[in-house]
Design a protein around this motif. Structure first.
Motif, PDB file in Angstrom:
ATOM      1  N   ALA A  12      16.397   4.989   8.434  1.00 44.14           N
ATOM      2  CA  ALA A  12      15.000   4.865   8.301  1.00 44.14           C
ATOM      3  C   ALA A  12      14.179   5.571   9.052  1.00 44.14           C
ATOM      4  O   ALA A  12      14.649   5.863   9.943  1.00 44.14           O
ATOM      5  CB  ALA A  12      14.472   3.334   8.327  1.00 44.14           C
ATOM      6  N   THR A  33       9.843   6.051  10.012  1.00 41.08           N
ATOM      7  CA  THR A  33       8.341   5.617   9.968  1.00 41.08           C
ATOM      8  C   THR A  33       7.428   6.751  10.545  1.00 41.08           C
ATOM      9  O   THR A  33       7.696   7.674  11.308  1.00 41.08           O
ATOM     10  CB  THR A  33       8.066   4.443  11.103  1.00 41.08           C
ATOM     11  N   LYS A  54       3.198   8.045  10.989  1.00 41.03           N
ATOM     12  CA  LYS A  54       1.792   7.785  10.820  1.00 41.03           C
ATOM     13  C   LYS A  54       0.880   8.790  10.906  1.00 41.03           C
ATOM     14  O   LYS A  54       1.144   9.835  11.778  1.00 41.03           O
ATOM     15  CB  LYS A  54       1.523   6.317  11.674  1.00 41.03           C
ATOM     16  N   SER A 110       3.176  11.318  13.712  1.00 41.88           N
ATOM     17  CA  SER A 110       4.026  11.096  14.903  1.00 41.88           C
ATOM     18  C   SER A 110       5.115  10.422  13.765  1.00 41.88           C
ATOM     19  O   SER A 110       4.973   9.364  12.747  1.00 41.88           O
ATOM     20  CB  SER A 110       3.865   9.845  15.455  1.00 41.88           C
ATOM     21  N   LEU A 160       8.884   8.520  13.742  1.00 38.33           N
ATOM     22  CA  LEU A 160       9.532   7.386  14.688  1.00 38.33           C
ATOM     23  C   LEU A 160      11.007   7.119  14.051  1.00 38.33           C
ATOM     24  O   LEU A 160      11.135   6.845  12.551  1.00 38.33           O
ATOM     25  CB  LEU A 160       8.816   6.120  14.728  1.00 38.33           C
ATOM     26  N   GLU A 178       5.082   8.257   1.095  1.00 33.89           N
ATOM     27  CA  GLU A 178       4.418   7.111   1.099  1.00 33.89           C
ATOM     28  C   GLU A 178       2.883   7.125   1.866  1.00 33.89           C
ATOM     29  O   GLU A 178       1.882   6.931   1.496  1.00 33.89           O
ATOM     30  CB  GLU A 178       5.148   6.007   1.815  1.00 33.89           C
ATOM     31  N   GLN A 226      -0.909   7.116   0.527  1.00 34.44           N
ATOM     32  CA  GLN A 226      -2.048   6.239   1.163  1.00 34.44           C
ATOM     33  C   GLN A 226      -3.312   7.148   1.378  1.00 34.44           C
ATOM     34  O   GLN A 226      -4.495   6.959   1.113  1.00 34.44           O
ATOM     35  CB  GLN A 226      -1.626   5.843   2.324  1.00 34.44           C
ATOM     36  N   ASN A 231      -7.198  -0.237   3.264  1.00 32.11           N
ATOM     37  CA  ASN A 231      -5.956   0.243   3.852  1.00 32.11           C
ATOM     38  C   ASN A 231      -5.671   0.003   5.034  1.00 32.11           C
ATOM     39  O   ASN A 231      -4.343  -0.154   5.339  1.00 32.11           O
ATOM     40  CB  ASN A 231      -5.960   1.673   3.140  1.00 32.11           C
ATOM     41  N   GLY A 232      -6.417   0.095   5.843  1.00 35.44           N
ATOM     42  CA  GLY A 232      -6.008   0.225   7.690  1.00 35.44           C
ATOM     43  C   GLY A 232      -5.335   1.407   7.763  1.00 35.44           C
ATOM     44  O   GLY A 232      -5.309   2.380   7.307  1.00 35.44           O
ATOM     45  N   PRO A 233      -4.750   1.277   9.197  1.00 39.69           N
ATOM     46  CA  PRO A 233      -4.334   2.677   9.508  1.00 39.69           C
ATOM     47  C   PRO A 233      -3.256   3.423   8.587  1.00 39.69           C
ATOM     48  O   PRO A 233      -2.369   2.398   8.006  1.00 39.69           O
ATOM     49  CB  PRO A 233      -3.540   2.171  10.611  1.00 39.69           C
ATOM     50  N   ILE A 269       0.089   4.373   7.639  1.00 39.27           N
ATOM     51  CA  ILE A 269       1.555   4.552   8.249  1.00 39.27           C
ATOM     52  C   ILE A 269       2.500   3.990   6.893  1.00 39.27           C
ATOM     53  O   ILE A 269       2.145   3.428   6.071  1.00 39.27           O
ATOM     54  CB  ILE A 269       1.557   3.290   9.096  1.00 39.27           C
ATOM     55  N   GLY A 270       3.744   4.788   7.054  1.00 35.06           N
ATOM     56  CA  GLY A 270       4.733   4.567   5.896  1.00 35.06           C
ATOM     57  C   GLY A 270       6.152   4.654   6.312  1.00 35.06           C
ATOM     58  O   GLY A 270       6.304   5.340   7.402  1.00 35.06           O
ATOM     59  N   THR A 271       6.764   3.924   5.909  1.00 37.44           N
ATOM     60  CA  THR A 271       8.216   3.854   6.047  1.00 37.44           C
ATOM     61  C   THR A 271       9.142   4.504   5.055  1.00 37.44           C
ATOM     62  O   THR A 271       8.830   4.403   4.068  1.00 37.44           O
ATOM     63  CB  THR A 271       8.727   2.594   6.470  1.00 37.44           C
ATOM     64  N   HIS A 314      13.328   4.677   3.729  1.00 32.92           N
ATOM     65  CA  HIS A 314      14.650   3.941   4.117  1.00 32.92           C
ATOM     66  C   HIS A 314      15.479   4.288   2.949  1.00 32.92           C
ATOM     67  O   HIS A 314      14.771   4.510   1.767  1.00 32.92           O
ATOM     68  CB  HIS A 314      14.477   2.661   4.522  1.00 32.92           C
ATOM     69  N   GLY A 315      16.772   4.411   3.082  1.00 30.09           N
ATOM     70  CA  GLY A 315      17.749   4.659   2.116  1.00 30.09           C
ATOM     71  C   GLY A 315      18.826   5.140   2.571  1.00 30.09           C
ATOM     72  O   GLY A 315      19.054   4.996   3.834  1.00 30.09           O
ATOM     73  N   GLY A 329      -8.983  -2.290  11.759  1.00 32.62           N
ATOM     74  CA  GLY A 329      -7.716  -2.178  10.888  1.00 32.62           C
ATOM     75  C   GLY A 329      -6.463  -1.924  11.867  1.00 32.62           C
ATOM     76  O   GLY A 329      -6.713  -1.490  13.108  1.00 32.62           O
ATOM     77  N   SER A 330      -5.617  -2.438  11.331  1.00 23.62           N
ATOM     78  CA  SER A 330      -4.139  -2.467  12.104  1.00 23.62           C
ATOM     79  C   SER A 330      -2.960  -2.342  11.403  1.00 23.62           C
ATOM     80  O   SER A 330      -3.237  -2.194  10.183  1.00 23.62           O
ATOM     81  CB  SER A 330      -3.929  -3.785  13.087  1.00 23.62           C
ATOM     82  N   THR A 358      21.772   1.991  -1.203  1.00 25.64           N
ATOM     83  CA  THR A 358      20.826   2.831  -1.304  1.00 25.64           C
ATOM     84  C   THR A 358      19.397   2.591  -1.053  1.00 25.64           C
ATOM     85  O   THR A 358      18.585   3.367  -0.593  1.00 25.64           O
ATOM     86  CB  THR A 358      20.501   3.417  -2.811  1.00 25.64           C
ATOM     87  N   ASN A 359      19.071   1.111  -0.588  1.00 24.75           N
ATOM     88  CA  ASN A 359      18.102   0.813  -0.272  1.00 24.75           C
ATOM     89  C   ASN A 359      17.873   1.186   1.421  1.00 24.75           C
ATOM     90  O   ASN A 359      16.866   1.489   1.867  1.00 24.75           O
ATOM     91  CB  ASN A 359      17.956  -0.914   0.047  1.00 24.75           C
ATOM     92  N   GLY A 360      19.023   1.384   2.139  1.00 26.87           N
ATOM     93  CA  GLY A 360      19.067   1.649   3.269  1.00 26.87           C
ATOM     94  C   GLY A 360      18.722   0.393   4.423  1.00 26.87           C
ATOM     95  O   GLY A 360      18.504  -0.708   3.565  1.00 26.87           O
ATOM     96  N   PRO A 361      18.317   0.646   5.408  1.00 21.14           N
ATOM     97  CA  PRO A 361      18.086  -0.467   6.457  1.00 21.14           C
ATOM     98  C   PRO A 361      16.678  -1.187   6.142  1.00 21.14           C
ATOM     99  O   PRO A 361      15.857  -0.547   5.394  1.00 21.14           O
ATOM    100  CB  PRO A 361      17.680   0.395   7.641  1.00 21.14           C
ATOM    101  N   THR A 369       6.342  -1.924   6.534  1.00 20.27           N
ATOM    102  CA  THR A 369       5.192  -1.704   7.240  1.00 20.27           C
ATOM    103  C   THR A 369       4.011  -2.516   6.625  1.00 20.27           C
ATOM    104  O   THR A 369       4.123  -2.697   5.392  1.00 20.27           O
ATOM    105  CB  THR A 369       4.539  -0.468   7.493  1.00 20.27           C
ATOM    106  N   HIS A 373      -0.194  -2.777   6.590  1.00 16.68           N
ATOM    107  CA  HIS A 373      -1.462  -2.220   7.342  1.00 16.68           C
ATOM    108  C   HIS A 373      -2.606  -2.781   6.466  1.00 16.68           C
ATOM    109  O   HIS A 373      -2.702  -3.129   5.163  1.00 16.68           O
ATOM    110  CB  HIS A 373      -1.252  -0.676   7.226  1.00 16.68           C
ATOM    111  N   GLY A 374      -3.778  -2.972   7.082  1.00 13.30           N
ATOM    112  CA  GLY A 374      -4.701  -3.074   6.513  1.00 13.30           C
ATOM    113  C   GLY A 374      -5.976  -3.803   7.461  1.00 13.30           C
ATOM    114  O   GLY A 374      -5.952  -3.390   8.671  1.00 13.30           O
ATOM    115  N   LYS A 375      -7.018  -4.101   6.969  1.00 16.88           N
ATOM    116  CA  LYS A 375      -8.030  -4.772   7.840  1.00 16.88           C
ATOM    117  C   LYS A 375      -8.669  -6.071   7.259  1.00 16.88           C
ATOM    118  O   LYS A 375      -8.618  -5.833   5.926  1.00 16.88           O
ATOM    119  CB  LYS A 375      -9.068  -3.816   8.247  1.00 16.88           C
TER     120      LYS A 375
END
Lengths: 777, 777
Positions: free
Chosen positions: A476, A478, A480, A488, A490, A553, A557, A604-606, A608-610, A612-613, B474-475, B603-606, B610, B612-614
């Motif tokens: 996976a 992430t 942002k 960045s 991660l 992702e 956004q 939407n807020g910040p 950020i997307g993950t 995974h697969g 937002g966070s 296939t989903n993986g880990p 996330t 996100h929003g406010k």
């Protein structure tokens, strides 16, 4: 730079990927700023030292360490008693931190001391009184298979943990393991057609018995780990390891802690090559838990060479039959793999790989993993594959020679292709074996006849190919968007090979920004998304897919914010170079920086997307080597004149990095072929536990490795990417052996071909009156 | 434990949230294991020291530091010249690292030295030769407003940066700022109805002029920061700050680095209360960039009290009119706020909050932010609100007294409710002012008459309420499922108040696991999802929503894996206590641990998600205080007999934490009311730059604060949560002042009511022959 043999693909739109890029961490590395495992320290930290068994096999009657505890600076001592439930001969070396009732190899950890200084800890080791009852030991796997051999194992041993080896290969054995008996810890069989018929219909049959030595991965940086058990019961660790999550889960299991209470920061790593997983980490962990202070342990090179987990010694018989027209009819093979004191060798893989490069209509392969009183073996870059290729490829060359065929043409006629099956029955996807062979066939070195030198020393040429299945684990990532429009990423995987740079390229390509706008970070096990062990060549293969998914992702956004601002439909948003606009109106754009700002203040807020697969499946990588050598028949010294490494990378995200991998693997292959061997004395001690006596290839031993990158599209990888790290180490041993054989006109069967072995082989050949033919050395 | 006044809500199914939980980081904190800002060090690290202006106002003609560079241990010196483009009097204190052409307050940084030891750095400060031309200065804001006052500012100053203050309040001023002139850096007006008519129709009108002193946030831990500019150009920082992303972006802007190249790890923080943002961080950053070595700077308490960013001194006039039946008719108010040498005070908010608790049909409010040659002010827990409440609530009590009404009943009659508008025209959502007043009305202390003590010392009772709008930024949060079925949550916000524990409760509640199965981690700015500054009471309010969203995404993926394994429809999957099963078949379950395992191999993986929003909007929090006091009229010493803090928390995720916040804010209110004041000498120097002379409330000064948590559902928060951190500090100053006034029978107008001020007030009252009535002190 590597020559890239490109297949027509849609590459015109690429701007960051498929371009050679220096490692992002390069400056830090070359200026000494990078902090490796041993560079981490904490206030109040103790140092650990390890007491090791002086016997290859002994019953441990008692351990008394009261005197050691009274020694200056000593704070605590740990033994197998601290892992009560795991002392009875576990079959997994990583889970057997200290010898329990029995020491099974010379150098096995028996106890560890934590003291205020390293010197205090080491000095106090002598004060630990261990009451050993020495037992008979056996070092050679063929001896160990004899009915009267001493038994290595004393209990039932429980289930065998093959986790580590599974990281390196996603190939499953379709044959059930046969019953184990005596010192044979595992057996495997693969068969197809009728081997007797296959051999009978052959016009040429060649065979040989091949040995490959026990060699060490010899990463520059030895094992090191720092553990800090905090007052709230968190086990914080800084460990040089290929897999921080594997360290985390192993320590959590051994110390009976919840996974999230063991927080492992995998440090920058000075090489691993499969050999740096969890061997050391539990020791500082248990010492810190007992001492309630941070504890650091750093291995010496000698501890590495005596008690780590080197690559296995093997004895492999191979018999190959072919018709006059060059069609293969049969392969018979038998692998005996010395696993040392613990099961877990790559025996099954090595056995299967005997039949993995060519189509053999009839096949009978069997493999035996055998316990001995030596250090247990581990993974080393394409584990078991150099041993296999060494056997198969030499015999293939003999058959070609007997048929009077060019060895490349012979191979092309029989090369395995999409839809063909591996010995375990697995049908192959679109592999690049043929393309690798074609690249060799077209290579300038291959097409330039080898001239004899003016010094009268014989010269020879050899070639070989090999393949490796590789891993395809789940991962996976992430991503942002930052306040200034940069990104960045991660990830949780270790940057073992420069994969961080490749992942940055993937993200920059997908997000359409310059590489400088992307940074990749590896959080600790609690912070970072799960990432697989940096082994099995899988990191870039799997994380590139996760990073691309995360980028998609993030773009989704971002397009939402841009569409809102531009009053456009989200499906009409186009983007490039840090800007988004509505289709047809590129002048009215929103910068990524502005999108970042707006997103934080929106619902939407910040951004950020993950992602995974896991890749839908693994897809093997093929590599080939051409070697030209010159041999000094008096001293036995081999000089490599030309060394060409060819490899199918699928899609080279960073060709510079791929070239580095090919060169590194090829040079390690030189070590296998000519230099490296852990030598045991009769008492089970290592005779050469230092880098003066354990010879590695140096710049003086190797010419520039000329590399060719083949790109055979892999439908399961990001833009065609396939595994890269391991295949390059597979064929060089076979190619170099074959080249020396070609120079001397005698068959050669043993790696490494040290000067001593070459002189002896020449002497044997002369005394037998043979200059070619059946096995001699 | 706090008494919780619950409103009927669906709480039956809750298992982790709404339950009192000790801080997850508690053990680390109390055992001293937690590492705060000053606890971080690096090999080769230098220490920084800061040269400060000895003048309250001076032109800087020249700075010569050649001699300092030659002093023992000194490596580099930094001045405003290192931030060339930002030297001309920027209006934002955080972006003005060093004084440029002018020093605007005594204590303003002029230069900084990095040396091998702290002592070396401090000793060399004397060797920096600064050529100052002292200029006339002004310290009192009312003096500074006079036409002949010295001008504080010398250039046009550019745009005013109000970023920091915006973290604390999401309330916008609907009135445009009027033109600025002279030393008035900002002006604001709010009006409604006709103030003259409103006052004319009143039966009772009361008024007063109130002052509140400049007080320091007095966090336990002073500012500290460590910066390491690496060879590859990364600026790695360990900073004690309320907002690591704000530090990151500020340093990136000042040093002209891309955001992702500034990597800030916000350390554990020993308090901030709004005052710990970016004041110090750029100094070690520029020193490290020049020295190419790590640099640490730690402020002394004296530097904190002289040159940080305390809460403002203010002068507030309030006039309130009401009809005989208790209906309010008019509010007139005027705020003069001393912003020190830089704009950015909470003047607008303080002005607006004058009219924020009650419905005033006619209103005229104006505010002036005034520059002086004192340290610039910053945010301190509900910035400006204690000053406002002190003025309004005392006058409200005088009006109630004049009307012969119970002060709580009087307030209930006029309390602001959903749909009513604040002075800026913003309609209010469902606020808890009425419920807080009802909780006071029903409180045992309020209903128990205050008995006079046997010692003859007069006693009095006071009450007040107040409110705070709070932030709603937002966070984002990331949650992943670990190998053992536990969960790790990653956030980017600083754990200032124990928010980490509340977020763990939110995640555990949503994921239906025990709290021990969840850990919350704060990555650095590159690793962690963006999180807002830990200010404006917003962290738990906004991150709880992000964490819940991340949990839902994680559950979605987990259900997919479970459905596949159970052969069930994903919509039929139910879950609890670490297990998932198909509806109606709970015996056949899959554990979270197994789901984790399967996901990595699928296939989903880990499993990772996330959120996100406010929050859709902010929703103010109301608090109230009851104070009973006894006054020694000879010494002026006040003893607090009872102190009750009531607050609407919406939904108390962790009632223990909410209680702690109420108690902490109330006690800081005692500091405002009785003890704290930064006292300036005529030359602009602080007379009490140490904790012996700057008196904080201690355990001896405060009784147990009896707390009542009101839960008025907030439709915009997770399960009704609303902001908690700040409101509790708003009413205590007013309530205690009012109680003393009640005891002594004289009106009181100034905070803090030190013994000296009380004795003087009594003397004034006696000499005026008045024991009640118009303002005297």
């Amino acid at each position: 730079m590597a020559k890239v043999v490109e297949r027509p693909q849609e590459k015109t739109a690429l701007r960051v990927a498929n371009k050679p890029v220096s490692r992002i961490d390069g400056v830090e590395n070359v200026t000494g700023a990078t902090k490796f495992g041993a560079d981490f320290s904490l206030p109040g930290m103790l140092w650990g030292a390890i007491l090791r068994s002086p016997h290859a096999h002994a019953r441990i009657r008692n351990i008394e360490y009261a005197k050691a505890l009274e020694a200056p600076g000593v704070v605590t001592v740990a033994t197998a008693a601290d892992f009560a439930e795991d002392v009875v001969e576990p079959t997994s070396r990583p889970h057997n931190v200290f010898a329990g009732d029995f020491a099974l190899f010379l150098g096995e950890p028996v106890a560890a001391i934590a003291a205020v200084t390293k010197e205090d800890a080491e000095a106090a080791l002598e004060l630990i009184e261990v009451d050993y009852e020495p037992l008979p030991h056996v070092l050679d796997p063929e001896d160990a298979m004899k009915p009267d051999a001493p038994a290595i194992r004393h209990g039932d041993g429980g289930d065998i943990d093959r986790t580590e080896m599974s990281f390196h290969s996603s190939v499953a054995s379709s044959a059930e393991d046969l019953d184990e008996s005596g010192n044979v810890s595992s057996q495997v069989q693969f068969s197809r057609g009728d081997i007797e018929e296959g051999l009978a219909e052959a016009d040429v049959v060649k065979e040989g018995r091949f040995t490959a030595a026990m060699v060490h991965q010899t990463y520059l940086e030895p094992h090191a780990a720092l553990a800090h058990y905090t007052p709230s019961g968190d086990m914080k660790m800084w460990v040089t390891s290929q897999g921080q999550f594997y360290v985390r889960d192993t320590v959590a299991r051994l110390l009976k802690l919840p996974a999230h209470k063991v927080i492992v920061q995998g440090t920058a790593i000075g090489g691993g090559f499969g050999g740096k997983m969890t061997l050391l980490a539990p020791i500082p962990a248990i010492l810190s838990k007992k001492a309630r202070r941070p504890v650091k342990v750093v291995w010496s090179r000698s501890e590495e060479l005596v008690a780590a987990n080197p690559a296995p010694y093997s004895v492999i018989d191979v018999k190959i039959g072919a018709k006059r027209d060059g069609t293969l009819t049969a392969l018979q093979g038998r692998v005996i793999m010395d696993t040392g004191a613990y099961p877990g060798s790559p025996m099954s893989t090595a056995t299967m790989l005997l039949g993995s490069c060519y189509v053999f209509p009839n096949m009978e392969l069997e493999g035996f993993e055998v316990l001995t009183n030596k250090v247990s073996v581990g993974a080393y870059r394409a584990p078991g594959a150099p041993n296999s290729a060494h056997a198969v490829e030499n015999v293939m060359n003999w058959v070609a020679q007997a048929l009077g065929m060019d060895p490349v043409e012979f191979r092309l006629r029989n090369a395995i292709k999409e839809g063909d099956r591996w010995p375990n029955g697995q049908p192959l996807p679109d592999v690049g074996g043929v393309e690798v062979l074609e690249a060799i066939k077209n290579h300038q070195v291959w097409n330039t006849p080898l001239e004899q030198g003016s010094n009268g020393k014989p010269r020879g040429r050899g070639m070989a190919i090999g393949c490796w299945s590789g891993g395809a684990g789940g991962s996976a990532a992430t991503i942002k968007l930052e306040a200034d429009g940069s990104f960045s990423v991660l990830v949780g995987t270790i940057n073992l090979t420069g994969s961080t740079t490749s992942i940055a390229q993937v993200a920059a390509e997908e997000l359409r920004v310059p590489l400088e706008y992307v940074s990749v970070h590896q959080g600790d096990t609690n912070e970072a998304p799960y990432g697989p062990v940096a082994g099995g060549s899988q990191v870039t293969y799997t994380v590139s897919l996760s990073a691309a998914a995360a980028a998609h992702e993030v773009l989704r956004q971002m397009k939402g914010i841009a569409a809102q601002r531009l009053g456009a439909d989200v499906d009409d948003i186009e983007f490039d170079d840090g800007k988004m606009w509505a289709q047809g109106d590129p002048e009215r754009y929103v910068t990524y920086r502005r999108i970042s700002d707006e997103a934080v203040g929106s619902t939407n807020g910040p951004i950020i997307g993950t992602g995974h697969g896991k890749p839908a499946r693994g897809n093997p990588g093929f590599a080939g080597t051409i070697a030209d050598v010159e041999v000094d028949t008096e001293t036995g010294l081999v000089t490599i004149l030309n060394l060409v490494g060819v490899q199918d990378a699928g899609f080279a995200i960073n060709p510079l990095s791929v070239e580095g991998q090919i060169q590194g693997g090829t040079i390690q292959g030189v070590g296998y072929a000519l230099l490296e061997e852990i030598v045991y004395d009769e008492d089970g001690s290592v005779r050469n536990p230092g880098l003066l006596d354990y010879r590695l290839p140096t710049a003086a031993d190797v010419p520039n490795v000329d590399t060719v990158i083949v790109e055979k599209h892999n439908p399961y990888g990001w833009k065609g990417t396939r595994i890269v790290g391991e295949p390059s180490i597979v064929p060089p041993g076979a190619a170099i052996t074959s080249a020396i054989s070609d120079a001397l006109g005698i068959p050669l069967h043993n790696m490494p071909l040290t000067p001593e072995r070459i002189v002896m082989a020449l002497r044997d050949a002369r005394s037998n009156g043979r200059s070619n033919g059946e096995p001699t050395s």
